[in-house]
Design a protein around this motif. Structure first.
Motif, PDB file in Angstrom:
ATOM      1  N   CYS A 172     -21.544   9.673 -31.566  1.00  0.00           N
ATOM      2  CA  CYS A 172     -21.252   8.578 -30.832  1.00  0.00           C
ATOM      3  C   CYS A 172     -21.641   8.980 -29.361  1.00  0.00           C
ATOM      4  O   CYS A 172     -21.787   7.980 -28.576  1.00  0.00           O
ATOM      5  N   GLN A 173     -21.852  10.065 -28.950  1.00  0.00           N
ATOM      6  CA  GLN A 173     -22.290  10.631 -27.651  1.00  0.00           C
ATOM      7  C   GLN A 173     -23.776  11.042 -27.842  1.00  0.00           C
ATOM      8  O   GLN A 173     -24.417  11.569 -26.671  1.00  0.00           O
ATOM      9  N   ASP A 174     -24.698  10.892 -29.030  1.00  0.00           N
ATOM     10  CA  ASP A 174     -25.889  11.070 -29.106  1.00  0.00           C
ATOM     11  C   ASP A 174     -26.840  10.579 -27.909  1.00  0.00           C
ATOM     12  O   ASP A 174     -26.394   9.703 -27.219  1.00  0.00           O
ATOM     13  N   ASP A 175     -27.874  11.660 -27.661  1.00  0.00           N
ATOM     14  CA  ASP A 175     -29.075  11.003 -26.635  1.00  0.00           C
ATOM     15  C   ASP A 175     -29.588   9.708 -26.811  1.00  0.00           C
ATOM     16  O   ASP A 175     -30.034   9.208 -26.240  1.00  0.00           O
ATOM     17  N   MET A 176     -29.889   9.644 -28.177  1.00  0.00           N
ATOM     18  CA  MET A 176     -30.654   8.274 -28.647  1.00  0.00           C
ATOM     19  C   MET A 176     -29.883   7.164 -28.923  1.00  0.00           C
ATOM     20  O   MET A 176     -28.815   7.120 -29.481  1.00  0.00           O
ATOM     21  N   PRO A 177     -30.231   6.081 -28.254  1.00  0.00           N
ATOM     22  CA  PRO A 177     -29.328   4.916 -28.324  1.00  0.00           C
ATOM     23  C   PRO A 177     -29.325   4.251 -29.787  1.00  0.00           C
ATOM     24  O   PRO A 177     -28.341   3.614 -30.116  1.00  0.00           O
ATOM     25  N   MET A 178     -30.451   4.652 -30.605  1.00  0.00           N
ATOM     26  CA  MET A 178     -30.191   4.354 -32.069  1.00  0.00           C
ATOM     27  C   MET A 178     -29.073   4.883 -32.590  1.00  0.00           C
ATOM     28  O   MET A 178     -28.600   4.107 -33.452  1.00  0.00           O
ATOM     29  N   VAL A 179     -28.999   6.109 -32.485  1.00  0.00           N
ATOM     30  CA  VAL A 179     -27.936   6.831 -33.227  1.00  0.00           C
ATOM     31  C   VAL A 179     -26.640   6.131 -32.647  1.00  0.00           C
ATOM     32  O   VAL A 179     -25.848   6.130 -33.538  1.00  0.00           O
ATOM     33  N   ARG A 180     -26.520   6.230 -31.270  1.00  0.00           N
ATOM     34  CA  ARG A 180     -25.137   5.503 -31.005  1.00  0.00           C
ATOM     35  C   ARG A 180     -24.950   4.168 -31.466  1.00  0.00           C
ATOM     36  O   ARG A 180     -23.660   3.836 -32.038  1.00  0.00           O
ATOM     37  N   ARG A 181     -25.820   3.323 -31.798  1.00  0.00           N
ATOM     38  CA  ARG A 181     -25.838   1.914 -32.250  1.00  0.00           C
ATOM     39  C   ARG A 181     -25.259   2.127 -33.791  1.00  0.00           C
ATOM     40  O   ARG A 181     -24.537   1.382 -34.412  1.00  0.00           O
ATOM     41  N   ALA A 182     -25.874   3.029 -34.356  1.00  0.00           N
ATOM     42  CA  ALA A 182     -25.491   3.336 -35.693  1.00  0.00           C
ATOM     43  C   ALA A 182     -23.988   3.944 -35.875  1.00  0.00           C
ATOM     44  O   ALA A 182     -23.327   3.352 -36.871  1.00  0.00           O
ATOM     45  N   ALA A 183     -23.642   4.512 -34.970  1.00  0.00           N
ATOM     46  CA  ALA A 183     -22.114   5.115 -34.956  1.00  0.00           C
ATOM     47  C   ALA A 183     -21.087   4.188 -34.566  1.00  0.00           C
ATOM     48  O   ALA A 183     -20.353   3.910 -35.121  1.00  0.00           O
ATOM     49  N   THR A 205     -10.787   7.124 -29.187  1.00  0.00           N
ATOM     50  CA  THR A 205     -11.418   7.875 -28.174  1.00  0.00           C
ATOM     51  C   THR A 205     -12.977   7.427 -28.186  1.00  0.00           C
ATOM     52  O   THR A 205     -13.769   7.219 -27.098  1.00  0.00           O
ATOM     53  N   MET A 206     -13.442   7.615 -29.582  1.00  0.00           N
ATOM     54  CA  MET A 206     -14.804   7.315 -29.770  1.00  0.00           C
ATOM     55  C   MET A 206     -15.168   5.883 -29.441  1.00  0.00           C
ATOM     56  O   MET A 206     -16.248   5.502 -28.708  1.00  0.00           O
ATOM     57  N   PHE A 207     -14.016   4.700 -29.780  1.00  0.00           N
ATOM     58  CA  PHE A 207     -14.358   3.623 -29.541  1.00  0.00           C
ATOM     59  C   PHE A 207     -14.622   3.219 -27.826  1.00  0.00           C
ATOM     60  O   PHE A 207     -15.401   2.263 -27.324  1.00  0.00           O
ATOM     61  N   ASP A 208     -13.541   3.861 -27.025  1.00  0.00           N
ATOM     62  CA  ASP A 208     -13.768   3.551 -25.666  1.00  0.00           C
ATOM     63  C   ASP A 208     -14.970   4.238 -25.110  1.00  0.00           C
ATOM     64  O   ASP A 208     -15.631   3.500 -24.103  1.00  0.00           O
ATOM     65  N   GLY A 209     -15.523   5.433 -25.549  1.00  0.00           N
ATOM     66  CA  GLY A 209     -16.798   5.822 -25.137  1.00  0.00           C
ATOM     67  C   GLY A 209     -17.773   4.830 -25.493  1.00  0.00           C
ATOM     68  O   GLY A 209     -18.598   4.779 -24.600  1.00  0.00           O
ATOM     69  N   LEU A 210     -17.868   4.197 -26.481  1.00  0.00           N
ATOM     70  CA  LEU A 210     -18.947   3.397 -27.065  1.00  0.00           C
ATOM     71  C   LEU A 210     -18.792   2.045 -26.208  1.00  0.00           C
ATOM     72  O   LEU A 210     -20.011   1.242 -25.977  1.00  0.00           O
ATOM     73  N   THR A 211     -17.657   1.315 -25.964  1.00  0.00           N
ATOM     74  CA  THR A 211     -17.621   0.305 -25.109  1.00  0.00           C
ATOM     75  C   THR A 211     -17.944   0.316 -23.684  1.00  0.00           C
ATOM     76  O   THR A 211     -18.236  -0.630 -22.700  1.00  0.00           O
ATOM     77  N   LYS A 212     -18.099   1.591 -23.177  1.00  0.00           N
ATOM     78  CA  LYS A 212     -18.644   1.960 -21.783  1.00  0.00           C
ATOM     79  C   LYS A 212     -20.039   2.320 -21.935  1.00  0.00           C
ATOM     80  O   LYS A 212     -20.543   2.839 -20.813  1.00  0.00           O
ATOM     81  N   ASP A 213     -20.801   2.237 -23.057  1.00  0.00           N
ATOM     82  CA  ASP A 213     -22.060   2.699 -23.131  1.00  0.00           C
ATOM     83  C   ASP A 213     -22.947   1.769 -22.253  1.00  0.00           C
ATOM     84  O   ASP A 213     -22.785   0.629 -21.970  1.00  0.00           O
ATOM     85  N   ASP A 214     -24.183   2.608 -21.491  1.00  0.00           N
ATOM     86  CA  ASP A 214     -25.063   1.844 -20.699  1.00  0.00           C
ATOM     87  C   ASP A 214     -25.757   0.815 -21.402  1.00  0.00           C
ATOM     88  O   ASP A 214     -26.259  -0.142 -20.739  1.00  0.00           O
ATOM     89  N   GLN A 215     -26.063   0.977 -22.891  1.00  0.00           N
ATOM     90  CA  GLN A 215     -26.772   0.160 -23.577  1.00  0.00           C
ATOM     91  C   GLN A 215     -25.871  -0.939 -24.067  1.00  0.00           C
ATOM     92  O   GLN A 215     -24.935  -0.925 -24.810  1.00  0.00           O
ATOM     93  N   ASP A 216     -26.295  -2.376 -24.027  1.00  0.00           N
ATOM     94  CA  ASP A 216     -25.618  -3.582 -24.269  1.00  0.00           C
ATOM     95  C   ASP A 216     -25.596  -3.533 -25.883  1.00  0.00           C
ATOM     96  O   ASP A 216     -24.714  -4.078 -26.422  1.00  0.00           O
ATOM     97  N   SER A 217     -26.668  -3.130 -26.621  1.00  0.00           N
ATOM     98  CA  SER A 217     -26.606  -3.031 -27.877  1.00  0.00           C
ATOM     99  C   SER A 217     -25.649  -2.394 -28.469  1.00  0.00           C
ATOM    100  O   SER A 217     -25.106  -2.527 -29.521  1.00  0.00           O
ATOM    101  N   VAL A 218     -25.190  -1.105 -27.749  1.00  0.00           N
ATOM    102  CA  VAL A 218     -24.282  -0.460 -28.240  1.00  0.00           C
ATOM    103  C   VAL A 218     -22.869  -1.044 -28.033  1.00  0.00           C
ATOM    104  O   VAL A 218     -22.119  -0.908 -28.760  1.00  0.00           O
ATOM    105  N   ARG A 219     -22.905  -1.601 -26.865  1.00  0.00           N
ATOM    106  CA  ARG A 219     -21.334  -2.034 -26.637  1.00  0.00           C
ATOM    107  C   ARG A 219     -20.964  -3.384 -27.532  1.00  0.00           C
ATOM    108  O   ARG A 219     -19.974  -3.557 -27.920  1.00  0.00           O
ATOM    109  N   LEU A 220     -22.127  -4.190 -27.846  1.00  0.00           N
ATOM    110  CA  LEU A 220     -21.889  -5.253 -28.747  1.00  0.00           C
ATOM    111  C   LEU A 220     -21.519  -4.886 -30.429  1.00  0.00           C
ATOM    112  O   LEU A 220     -20.654  -5.602 -30.774  1.00  0.00           O
TER     113      LEU A 220
END
Length: 610
Positions: A172-183, A205-220
């Motif tokens: 969920c905290q991976d450097d690659m946005p594609m990985v965070r999107r999959a998570a 806690t993982m959910f909170d981190g993903l909703t604050k991601d810089d990438q909008d594709s991860v947040r959605l």
């Protein structure tokens, strides 16, 4: 020598064809893997075919996709569940390729196989595979790993479960946005397998981190899974952890795509947070989305207006949602108006008759005159709900009534009495019952007890049966005189022009001497009406009409039911009258009485269902 080399032919042919330059030949060979495996046998498939496939992961994407699909159903060809772990290596290789469709199919096949494996094999083979993929250097492996955690977690030891949760948190905290999107996309699936104690502590806690991601594709994608998480949490936890995120996204997120996803998911959270929070938080959030600056967000919100209003009481819908609907009906975007037109008719049963006429009908007429063809088409296309209800009701009622007790009752009565009175009484009763069933719906049994209507029907069948038997045993039956008298009375208006003034005066004097009600309701009409009305109460056609009216347009259900009742009853009456001309009245009375008695016995022996 040929006999010795023959068993090697299938694997040799596969190797030869997979090295062919023709991609279609290679693809056809892969699609025959099951046939080749049968020819080789289970042992040679495990020892020769599977290792060969594991090394052949550098082919064209189309060939690899077919391989991933074939391996998902390969367990029977390797010897069953005990050897299922043998199929994992080639699929693990396919999980690391760059093509997304190949990886997704490989993950699907691994999930199918892992869900069937024994716990010991799951721990020894499947979990290490997931851990290797999650720690892979190439992002494709880590993306694939996200879709396997929910299978690997089940049946593991506590130590392994802790490792898997920690590994997923790192993804969920991976450097690659594609990985965070999959998570983010697979977080809901993984959460369903976790113990409730870890939902708030780790998953949220993982959910909170993903909703604050810089990438909008991860947040959605995180928003897309919030409804699934809300159903797993306790209501108070959902209000505390998920509701603030959704409300914040609805008004402050800079990406319209995130707000678009919120508009799609908002109504699903209403049940999770409860009616109070829905009223205070979600309704204002939904109103903001209906008035969003981006047309795409308004389109998504308008498409959910009926579903959202179903979760509210009519007062809230009229007070908060209806003003926004009026604004959307004149929106500058034709696509917004089109989305609204496709669902607006569903609001009518929610708002009620008066509010629909006062508020919704003008909007409906406005959209019907819209200059954009798709808006008008969406409005008109929903009229098929009336037609669909009509068709279903017509077929259901026709099949239910043909051969029914009321069908035979109408036929028997028409054999001995004027068919106009019988038809009028029967059709009137059935129309009243159809309208009552469609409008009252589930509340109908509460108005008149099912037990009482059952007993009334039973007594009527016995009463009319004994009456018919008595007339049949009497010499001449006495029915002919009554039939002639009533028919003469009904035909009197047709002969009015040929009568003298004196005859008309005598007829009027006779009518004035009759009781008031009998001028409009003869005993024959009342008999036909009562036996059909009470006979239909609790009948299969009535129950089917009630159920159909709950799912289809009530107007169409009533119209279809009335037409079917009219056709069936007319056929019964005409057929009964024609039959009466060929059968003596005594036989008709006796057979009719016996049939009524049989119906009465059947009704008496039938238990009353709640």
């Amino acid at each position: 020598m040929a006999m010795v080399d023959e068993p090697l032919y299938p694997i040799a042919l596969l190797i030869d064809e997979l090295k062919n330059d023709d991609i279609q030949l290679r693809l056809n060979s892969i699609r025959r893997l099951s046939t080749i495996a049968r020819a080789l046998g289970e042992e040679r498939t495990r020892k020769e075919l599977i290792p060969f496939l594991s090394e052949n992961s550098d082919d064209d994407d189309e060939v690899l996709l077919a391989m991933a699909e074939e391996l998902g159903v390969f367990i029977p060809f390797v010897g069953g569940i005990e050897h299922a772990h043998m199929i994992l290596p080639p699929l693990e290789s396919l999980c690391t390729v760059e093509e997304t469709t190949v990886r997704e199919k490989a993950v699907d096949s691994l999930c199918k196989i892992g869900s069937q494996m024994k716990e010991s094999d799951l721990v020894d083979s499947f979990v290490p595979l997931v851990k290797r993929l999650a720690a892979g250097e190439w992002f494709a492996a880590r993306v694939s790993a996200c879709g396997l955690f929910h299978v690997a977690y089940q049946g593991c030891t506590d130590v392994l479960k802790t490792e898997l949760r920690s590994s997923y948190g790192q993804l969920c905290q991976d450097d690659m946005p594609m990985v965070r999107r999959a998570a983010a996309s697979n977080l809901g699936k993984f959460a369903t397998t976790l113990e409730s104690a870890f939902l708030n502590a780790e998953i949220m806690t993982m959910f909170d981190g993903l909703t604050k991601d810089d990438q909008d594709s991860v947040r959605l994608l995180a928003v897309e899974g919030c409804a699934a998480l809300g159903k797993l949490l306790e209501p108070q936890d959902c209000v505390a952890r998920i509701l603030p995120v959704i409300v914040n996204f609805s008004q402050q997120d800079k990406s319209w795509r995130v707000r678009y996803m919120v508009a799609n998911q908002l109504y699903e959270l209403c049940e999770a947070v409860g009616p109070d929070c829905t009223k205070t938080d979600l309704v204002p959030a939904y109103v903001r989305l209906l008035r969003d600056n981006e047309a795409e967000v308004r389109i998504a919100a308008a498409g959910k207006v009926t579903k959202f209003c179903q979760l509210l009481n009519p007062e809230l819908s009229i007070q908060h949602i209806l003003p926004c609907v009026k604004e959307l009906s004149t929106d500058s975007s034709q696509h917004v108006r089109s989305a609204l037109a496709s669902v607006i008719m569903g609001m009518a049963p929610i708002l009620g008759k008066d509010s629909t006429i006062e508020h919704l009908l003008p909007i409906f007429l406005s959209l019907l005159k819209d200059e954009f063809p798709d808006v008008r088409l969406n409005i008109i296309s929903k009229l098929d709900q009336v037609n669909q209800g009509f068709t279903k009701s017509l077929a259901m009622t026709f099949v239910s009534e043909i051969g029914d007790k009321t069908f035979f009752a109408a036929a028997i009565l028409a054999m001995r009495y004027p068919r106009r009175l019988v038809l009028a009484g029967c059709v009137s009763a059935l129309i009243v019952m159809t309208i009552l069933s469609a409008t009252v719906g589930w509340a109908a049994p509460n108005l008149i007890s099912r037990k009482w209507t059952h007993h009334i029907t039973t007594l009527l069948f016995f009463g009319f049966g004994l009456w018919s038997l008595w007339d049949g045993f009497k010499e001449g039956g006495g029915g002919s005189e009554e039939l002639a008298e009533v028919e003469a009375e009904l035909d009197s208006d047709m002969k009015a022009n040929g009568k003298t003034t004196k005859d008309k005066t005598e007829d009027e004097n006779k009518k004035q001497k009759r009781p008031f009600l009998t001028q409009f309701f003869s005993p024959i009409f009342l008999k036909a009406f009562s036996i059909n009305f009470f006979g239909e109460f609790g009948d299969k056609s009535q129950l089917a009409t009630i159920g159909l009216a709950a799912d289809e347009n009530p107007f169409g259900v009533v119209l279809g039911g009335v037409v079917a009742q009219l056709v069936c009853t007319t056929a019964a009456v005409i057929g009964g009258k024609s039959l009466a001309s060929q059968i003596s009245e005594r036989i008709v009375a006796l057979s009719g009485g016996m049939l009524f008695i049989i119906f009465g016995i059947q009704s008496f022996l039938t238990s009353v269902e709640a």
